[in-house]
Design an enzyme around this catalytic site. Structure first.
Site, PDB file in Angstrom:
ATOM      1  N   ARG A  85       0.952  -0.917  -0.280  1.00 41.68           N
ATOM      2  CA  ARG A  85      -0.241   0.224   0.094  1.00 41.68           C
ATOM      3  C   ARG A  85       0.837   1.470  -0.222  1.00 41.68           C
ATOM      4  O   ARG A  85       2.112   1.166   0.123  1.00 41.68           O
ATOM      5  CB  ARG A  85      -0.820   0.275   1.231  1.00 41.68           C
ATOM      6  N   ARG A  90      -0.131  -1.981  -6.776  1.00 41.63           N
ATOM      7  CA  ARG A  90      -0.276  -3.384  -6.000  1.00 41.63           C
ATOM      8  C   ARG A  90      -1.184  -3.785  -6.686  1.00 41.63           C
ATOM      9  O   ARG A  90      -0.912  -4.858  -6.878  1.00 41.63           O
ATOM     10  CB  ARG A  90      -1.155  -2.354  -4.590  1.00 41.63           C
TER      11      ARG A  90
END
Length: 304
Positions: free
Chosen positions: A156, A253
């Site tokens: 993240r 991601r």
């Protein structure tokens, strides 16, 4: 009854037993029975076509491949959910009758109707994005190292910018990441991410200019880079790379998770690397992908 016989015979027998159970014990209507029979027959055909002879071979990866197969055929989320509910009941019955030891469906969440799929980059687009970085300056090295780790470890953005020097073990190729809820996890990184990160660590003192900082990726006065600043870096590099998609840090991601699954990684491993507490959160990455279908074909078809 043994569960290691031919799928052609065994699957038909098991379906027949289960349908009898639904009629006699559950008292389902004729329409429901017909629907269950059709769904189970389709699942049996899928296993047979993929040369899965023993029911015990049908693990969670196979169930996910089957759901992708249904999507490829054009079935809606609602229809796929119905198929999965049918299979769940079937496996539950097999477990209760001691015809099967493990249940591969329990790890698979019901497809959410109308669920938005994450935006991802292709592998070629990621390579183009990472190749466009200017490493002739210390900040350029830093920016590329951040993007390499973002994609290489699936972090993240908050986890990335708050990485500390002590969290990085380049010799082992591991990062110690503090995720949501202060949950710590260990995530591996590849050779390219290690190489550029090592170069950044060697270059980092030129940016710090004797200002002490515990953070790996620093901005002004040794402070960690902000989310907004990293977002601008991603946007700039995507523009330079000629990528028309709306690329954000989270896109890397999403791409990390999708490319791992396409390459054959199991869902549990990806869940661990992403830091998801619930595997159903990870399942969104099992969306339609030609590359993933090819991998499934290569894995299960005997002529590959």
């Amino acid at each position: 009854m043994s569960i290691s016989n031919s799928i052609n015979i065994l699957m038909d027998d098991l379906i027949e037993q289960y349908i009898d159970f639904l009629i006699i014990e559950k008292g389902l209507s004729h329409n429901s029975i017909e629907s269950y029979s059709t769904d189970l027959a389709g699942y049996g055909d899928f296993l047979e076509k993929n040369h899965i002879i023993d029911m015990a071979q049908a693990d969670t990866t196979v169930i996910l491949a089957w759901l992708i197969h249904l999507s490829k055929k054009g079935l809606s989320s609602k229809s796929r959910a119905r198929h999965l509910i049918t299979i769940r009941g079937f496996y539950k019955y097999l477990i209760s009758e001691k015809l099967l030891r493990s249940n591969p469906v329990k790890e698979v969440d019901i497809p959410k109707i109308g669920q938005a799929l994450p935006k991802i980059l292709s592998i070629a687009e990621v390579e183009t994005l990472l190749a466009i970085g200017d490493v002739s300056t210390p900040k350029g090295v830093r920016n590329l190292a951040m993007m390499e780790i973002m994609y290489g470890a699936g972090l993240r953005v908050s986890e990335l910018i708050f990485l500390k020097l002590q969290d990085v073990n380049l010799d082992a190729g591991l990062l110690r990441v503090m995720g949501k809820g202060s949950k710590e996890r260990i995530v591996p990184i590849g050779s390219k991410a290690k190489s550029i990160t090592r170069e950044w660590i060697d270059t980092r003192p030129l940016v710090l200019k004797n200002i002490p900082s515990q953070y790996l990726f620093i901005a002004r006065a040794g402070r960690p880079m902000t989310r907004q600043a990293f977002w601008k870096i991603i946007k700039k590099n995507a523009l330079l790379a000629g990528i028309s998609k709306n690329v954000t840090p989270h896109t890397l991601r999403h791409s990390f998770a999708t490319h791992l699954l396409e390459g054959g990684a199991d869902l549990r491993s990806v869940q661990t690397m992403l830091g998801h507490s619930d595997i159903s959160t990870t399942q969104i990455y099992t969306h339609i992908s030609r590359e993933y279908l090819i991998k499934m074909h290569q894995k299960f078809h005997p002529r590959n």
